[in-house]
Design a protein around this motif. Structure first.
Motif, short mmCIF file in Angstrom:
data_model
loop_
_atom_site.label_atom_id
_atom_site.label_comp_id
_atom_site.label_asym_id
_atom_site.label_seq_id
_atom_site.Cartn_x
_atom_site.Cartn_y
_atom_site.Cartn_z
N ARG A 162 0.90 -1.20 0.16
CA ARG A 162 0.13 -0.19 -0.18
C ARG A 162 0.86 1.33 -0.07
O ARG A 162 0.68 2.27 -0.63
CB ARG A 162 -1.03 -0.07 1.06
CG ARG A 162 -1.68 -0.69 1.04
CD ARG A 162 -3.11 -0.96 2.60
NE ARG A 162 -3.22 -2.12 2.18
CZ ARG A 162 -3.83 -3.73 2.80
NH1 ARG A 162 -2.57 -3.53 3.06
NH2 ARG A 162 -4.58 -3.48 2.43
N GLN A 208 3.68 1.66 -1.03
CA GLN A 208 4.20 1.77 -2.72
C GLN A 208 3.18 1.32 -3.69
O GLN A 208 4.05 1.04 -4.85
CB GLN A 208 5.25 0.56 -2.62
CG GLN A 208 6.16 0.53 -1.80
CD GLN A 208 7.38 -1.53 -2.43
OE1 GLN A 208 7.72 -1.13 -3.40
NE2 GLN A 208 6.73 -2.21 -0.90
N LEU A 258 0.91 3.98 -5.34
CA LEU A 258 0.90 5.13 -6.25
C LEU A 258 2.79 4.64 -7.23
O LEU A 258 2.04 5.38 -8.38
CB LEU A 258 1.76 6.29 -5.27
CG LEU A 258 1.94 7.72 -6.15
CD1 LEU A 258 0.23 8.17 -6.36
CD2 LEU A 258 2.55 8.74 -5.72
N ALA A 269 1.10 2.02 -8.89
CA ALA A 269 0.66 3.10 -10.08
C ALA A 269 0.80 3.20 -11.07
O ALA A 269 -0.04 3.15 -12.43
CB ALA A 269 -1.09 3.38 -8.93
N LEU A 270 2.05 4.40 -10.62
CA LEU A 270 2.81 4.71 -12.25
C LEU A 270 3.03 3.99 -13.45
O LEU A 270 3.12 4.45 -15.13
CB LEU A 270 3.65 5.38 -11.28
CG LEU A 270 3.32 7.23 -11.65
CD1 LEU A 270 4.88 7.90 -10.60
CD2 LEU A 270 2.44 8.06 -12.74
N SER A 274 9.95 8.54 -9.10
CA SER A 274 9.56 7.29 -8.28
C SER A 274 11.04 7.30 -7.25
O SER A 274 11.27 6.64 -5.75
CB SER A 274 9.90 5.50 -8.76
OG SER A 274 8.99 5.92 -9.72
N GLY A 313 9.72 8.25 -3.59
CA GLY A 313 9.23 7.40 -3.12
C GLY A 313 9.92 6.17 -2.36
O GLY A 313 9.76 5.93 -1.64
N MET A 348 2.02 14.04 -6.82
CA MET A 348 3.49 12.45 -6.31
C MET A 348 4.60 12.71 -5.15
O MET A 348 4.66 12.39 -4.83
CB MET A 348 3.48 11.70 -7.23
CG MET A 348 1.87 10.84 -7.68
SD MET A 348 2.99 10.02 -9.35
CE MET A 348 3.10 10.65 -10.59
#
Length: 845
Positions: free
Chosen positions: A38, A40, A42, A45-46, A257, A260, A736
């Motif tokens: 969860r 990760q 984002l 999904a990208l 990314s 993230g 993001m």
């Protein structure tokens, strides 16, 4: 008694644990991904959306045009004739003797009674050696005898036929035995009969294979075509464009990314500290984060492939209807699909590699405490980025000046110049953040803290700023290129007609004795035509019947023996002009009171009235060319300098429409003659593909050709979509990245809240972070776009040089430079301000 002491066995195990240790670390990374997917989501999904969009986009772009082998079946060569006579039979016999198998397709164009719609009576062997892809059976069976026929669904509807019915065609009664279609052209309406049943063909096509033989090496009297000669290869094909967009998209995803994966690495600080305390090496620690990135890339690539395949299967029937040919279920661009999945894994791996290297530099004790390492103050120089931008500027300038200044011969330099812009902007992003922090030292406390945090935590904000600037860079280059191209009034770029317009052109051969220049540079004298030539009255009658069947208004386009001449921004006038007849003016709602009685030319092309050096040549039919220093434009020479041009917005804008017309005042004053060889069909609503196809078939039998709307976009459409693309990319990256940047300074936010800071301060921090990142990214992207376009145009005379940049889309640039950052700041203000749940300590993950 003797005692022997043996030396201890040497420990041959690797000091770092070897393959078992790395396998254990990878399994741990996989468990962490399953537990924390969860966090990760984002990034996942990208990657998933990017892969799916690439698969669907490349499939649509590749399959939307007609197949390259359309009309050839499985053959590699074809030759066409207008009738089947002794010459045609001798050519086919020679081809059979030389190359072996030859398949002959005979067509006779017939009209549907009471309509302009036509169909073809086609003699074709369904089991021929080459025509398999040209024929598909929907129901029933193929005709096998002279008394059988199979029809397409359109012919069946027009003549109210069904399988089993009897149809009298050409005096012969035939039984309808099947429904067929041409998979390569769903607009192809025909009645299929057995070979030899077409007695008076109007078109004969011979399909054959001539491996290794060039089309131009055949004998005289007929012209051989191949799929390559018809398609005309283009290096910028849909597959190439899809790959370029894929690389740029994955680069943006990798930049976003990084932040993230950095946050994920900090959340696992304690776990990584425990791993190091048990003897794990830096290589093992790096492997934890890198393996996590690889897992995210692999899972995202697989999910993206599945999602893209599902969307493609759902959209394929609609694409078949719009492209008018059958498309295979798995007709994907597999090169792009494989590249998308591989690049997704590579992008995620490299995005995780940078945080993986950074986490190994945290001491074990500090990692066990769970406290993130303070950001290191690294002074980044702007010099490397400037060097890359200068090199890009020079390469683009060289590419723009090739081929005598039209930029047609410097493709490698153009590509490398555009590529060098990307690292230039990436390397300048940290410097811009540091500069912004210095400029904000005297700002209010909340603003100063937000700008300071952007500079302190450049690992997240720097990659986000680079991603925003790259998205804006692409948008600005497209906007400026479109504005400079469409802004030249002499450059006939854009849609030729509107969707409710058709133009009929007369295909009359030149007069006997005229010298004709062929495409290969040779000349020949026009001889008498073997077929009858239609008179102007007959052509007008045929045009009127086509307009009547379509329910459209017919406007005769009179072509004067005069032409506009002049040069503007490196281009010469090459558009067609017509006569402003009363019928034409009434069609477009222009009254005589709206026209200046002294006007010589009416035009809807913006800026034509302000072009200097414009002239009207009415003596040589426009063959004079632009006036030179030794050729004056005078009345004695049949040339009118500086004609009075009135811009009338009611005239159509299409490049093939009557957008520039000569007034009756000029026709009378300068005794200009006119002939009618074109007709405009103005419909009350857009013409459908079936109507256009029917009009084309009807016109093909009457020495007329039909021109319909092309697929070229308008200037406003190109600039508008480029603006939307830049804003969406920037807002997506901001959405993001802002949270990741603010999470780095969560301890500062807790301290502010504990000392009584209001929600206003917290909202200001987030709003300034979002607004500053958006504005800096937009500014950096616009600067990079202008550097690229100035470099390209400074030596490109065909596109007007740097002067072409005078047509700046100011509103769209302001939307990107100011509107997007303001919107981001407003959204950040609205969704920020919530008081932290825990103020005394950092939450344990």
């Amino acid at each position: 008694m003797t005692t022997a002491v043996f030396a201890p066995l040497a420990d041959t195990r690797p000091t770092d644990g070897g393959v078992p240790a790395r396998r254990a670390v990878v399994r741990w990374a996989w468990r962490l991904f399953r537990r924390e997917w969860r966090q990760q989501f984002l990034i996942l999904a990208l990657v998933t959306v990017a892969v799916a969009a690439t698969i669907v986009g490349s499939a649509v772009a590749t399959n939307n045009p007609p197949p390259k082998s359309s009309g050839f079946g499985t053959a590699q060569d074809s030759v066409s004739f207008t009738t089947y006579d002794a010459h045609t039979a001798s050519v086919i016999a020679s081809l059979e003797h030389r190359f072996g198998r030859v398949e002959v397709i005979e067509n006779e164009t017939l009209s549907i009674p009471g309509s302009i719609n036509t169909y073809q009576l086609r003699a074709l062997d369904p089991h021929g050696p080459f025509s398999g892809p040209l024929l598909s059976l929907i129901s029933g069976h193929f005709p096998s005898g002279p008394d059988q026929v199979a029809v397409t669904s359109g012919v069946a509807t027009a003549f109210h036929l069904r399988v089993g019915a009897t149809w009298r065609l050409g005096g012969v009664e035939r039984q309808v035995v099947g429904i067929v279609e041409n998979p390569q052209s769903l607009l192809d309406e025909f009645a299929l009969v057995a070979p030899g049943q077409v007695t008076t063909p109007t078109a004969v096509t011979a399909l054959f294979d001539a491996p290794g033989v060039l089309p131009g090496s055949f004998g005289k009297g007929y012209q051989v075509q191949t799929p390559a000669s018809v398609a005309q290869s283009n290096p910028l094909n849909p597959e190439t464009i899809s790959l370029a967009a894929l690389v740029l998209g994955m680069l943006l995803i990798a930049l976003v990314s990084i932040g993230g994966f950095t946050v994920l690495a900090q959340r696992r600080m304690r776990s990584i500290g425990m791993l190091e305390s048990t003897g794990a090496t830096d290589r093992h620690v790096r492997l934890v984060i890198s393996a996590n990135g690889t897992v995210v890339g692999v899972v995202g690539a697989i999910l993206g492939f599945v999602l893209g395949l599902v969307v493609w299967l759902a959209y394929r029937p609609s694409l078949e209807q719009s492209s008018h040919h059958v498309i295979g279920v798995l007709a994907l661009s597999w090169t792009v699909v494989i590249a998308a999945m591989v690049l997704a894994v590579v992008a995620a791996y490299f995005a995780a590699s940078r945080p993986a290297r950074a986490i190994t530099k945290v001491p074990i004790v500090q990692a066990l405490s769970g406290r993130p390492a303070p950001p290191r103050q690294i002074h980044r120089s702007a010099l490397p980025g400037i060097i890359f931008l200068v090199l890009a500027f020079l390469l683009l300038g060289y590419a723009g000046g090739t081929n005598n200044g039209n930029g047609g011969g410097g493709a490698p330099e153009l590509i490398f110049g555009l590529v060098l812009l990307i690292p230039g902007l990436i390397l300048l992003a940290p410097f811009f953040l540091s500069l912004t922090a210095r400029l904000g030292r005297r700002a209010p406390i909340a603003t100063r803290l937000a700008l300071r945090d952007l500079a302190r935590y450049r690992a997240r904000s720097g990659s986000a700023l680079a991603a925003i600037s790259l998205g804006v860079l692409v948008a600005v280059i497209v906007m400026l290129a479109a504005a400079s191209r469409y802004g030249n009034v002499f450059d006939y770029a854009g849609p030729n007609l509107s969707s409710d317009q058709l133009v009929l052109h007369a295909n009359t051969p030149p007069p006997v004795g005229t010298t004709i220049l062929t495409p290969n540079g040779k000349t020949h004298i026009q001889k008498a035509s073997s077929t009858a030539t239609a008179t102007p009255q007959q052509l007008a009658t045929h045009a009127a019947s086509i307009a009547r069947a379509l329910g459209a208004q017919l406007v005769a386009l009179e072509t004067p023996n005069a032409q506009v001449i002049g040069t503007d921004l490196g281009r010469q006038w090459d558009g067609a002009i017509y006569v402003a007849t009363p019928q034409m003016l009434r069609t477009f709602g222009i009254t005589s009171s709206e026209i200046d009685p002294n006007a010589d030319i009416l035009s809807s092309r913006p800026g034509l009235s302000g072009v200097s050096g414009l002239a009207l040549d009415y003596a040589s039919g426009g063959k004079r060319g632009p006036p030179s220093s030794d050729q004056s434009c005078t009345a004695a020479a049949g040339c009118l300098p500086h004609p009075v041009v009135q811009e009338v917005g009611a005239l159509p804008l299409g490049t093939s429409a009557p957008n520039t017309v000569i007034t009756e005042h000029a026709m009378s004053e300068f005794h200009i003659q006119a002939t009618t060889t074109d007709w405009l069909l103005q419909g009350a609503q857009p013409f459908t593909a079936a109507q256009i196809s029917s009009a084309e078939l009807a016109a093909s039998t009457t020495r007329l050709s039909v021109e319909s709307k092309n697929d070229q976009p308008t200037s406003s459409a190109v600039v508008g979509w480029a603006t939307i693309f830049g804003i969406v990319i920037a807002l997506g990256v901001l959405g993001m990245s802002v949270g990741l940047v603010r999470s780095e300074s969560a301890s500062d936010l807790r301290s502010l809240a504990a000392t009584g800071a209001s929600s206003y301060t917290r909202r200001t921090l987030t709003a300034v972070t979002a607004g500053a990142l958006g504005f800096l990214g937009a500014l950096l992207g616009v600067v990079g776009g202008y550097i690229g376009m100035i470099g390209w145009l400074r030596s490109n005379s065909l596109n007007g040089g740097i002067a072409a940049l005078a047509n700046v889309p100011v509103l769209d640039l302001l939307l990107i430079l100011l509107g997007m950052p303001v919107f981001a700041a407003i959204v950040g203000w609205i969704f920020a301000g919530r008081e932290p749940a825990a103020m005394a300590h950092q939450a344990i993950e």
